[in-house]
Design an enzyme around this catalytic site. Sequence first.
Site, PDB file in Angstrom:
ATOM      1  N   SER A  41      38.444  27.028  82.854  1.00  0.00           N
ATOM      2  CA  SER A  41      37.348  27.407  81.958  1.00  0.00           C
ATOM      3  C   SER A  41      36.001  27.354  82.695  1.00  0.00           C
ATOM      4  O   SER A  41      35.834  27.995  83.710  1.00  0.00           O
ATOM      5  CB  SER A  41      37.372  26.508  80.714  1.00  0.00           C
ATOM      6  OG  SER A  41      36.582  27.033  79.684  1.00  0.00           O
ATOM      7  N   ASP A 153      41.295  30.982  77.373  1.00  0.00           N
ATOM      8  CA  ASP A 153      40.704  29.808  78.009  1.00  0.00           C
ATOM      9  C   ASP A 153      41.755  28.894  78.645  1.00  0.00           C
ATOM     10  O   ASP A 153      42.733  28.507  78.002  1.00  0.00           O
ATOM     11  CB  ASP A 153      39.920  29.032  76.946  1.00  0.00           C
ATOM     12  CG  ASP A 153      38.888  28.111  77.535  1.00  0.00           C
ATOM     13  OD1 ASP A 153      39.211  27.385  78.479  1.00  0.00           O
ATOM     14  OD2 ASP A 153      37.744  28.126  77.039  1.00  0.00           O
TER      15      ASP A 153
END
Length: 259
Positions: A41, A153
């Site tokens: 991320s 993500d």
Amino acid sequence: MARPKIALVLGAGSARGLAHIGVLQVLEEHSIPFDFIVGSSMGAMVGGIYACGTNLKLLDKMIESINHNLFFDVRIPRFGFIAGKKISSFLQLVTKNQGFSDLKLPLSVVATDLITGQGVIIEEGLVCEAIRASISIPGVFNPVVKEEQVLVDGAVADRLPISVARDKGADIVMAVDVTFGENREVKIKNTLDVIMTALDIMQKQQFDLISSNADILIQPDVSNYSPRDFESSREIIDLGRTATIEMLPLIKKKIAECI
């Protein structure tokens, strides 16, 4: 004797992940070596930009002065509120449109495949596209569709990918967590806060199980900042610097013990 193989693992945290810039600045200033980066991320974003050769001081100033709303092209949602074209253009710029094969510092980017429910390690193709997948918060950013995969993500599957670094042969793992501080305050003001807080809760148990597997765990005191506090970049980056400076004696000791 040969120096140990050192991995730098940069975890998820949205705006709090800007602390990774401060961490990298201090490691660079004190000539602390590492052989590759594993990022999830926001950790993938900062680590990827660094691996592409971007000057950290320049990145610091850019993040501090930029209008962060320019990144968010809000749309009528189908798969996410934000289409992601603007952030893709920014990533293409700051990574200089480099591919993984162009990098002098090896990089592994962690994303999550919604189809299989598994983490995906990206180490080929364009770096900007890998980062774009890894930062795609479910329900917020449009996912990245790649062949048979629907990528979101990296934090969903592995917010602090220590195991990836171990699998790649790291003797020493320096991991940076920017989520689970002792004095963490929860602030719920919008949809992003709801989604990010829910992700934090779901992944807390995983973090407790894996965090002890790092040889060095750096935890900047950013727990009082929300995932959307990009306007506080100066303070967050400085907290990354402070936490790393405090850990320098341990870092140097660990490296010396392995030589």
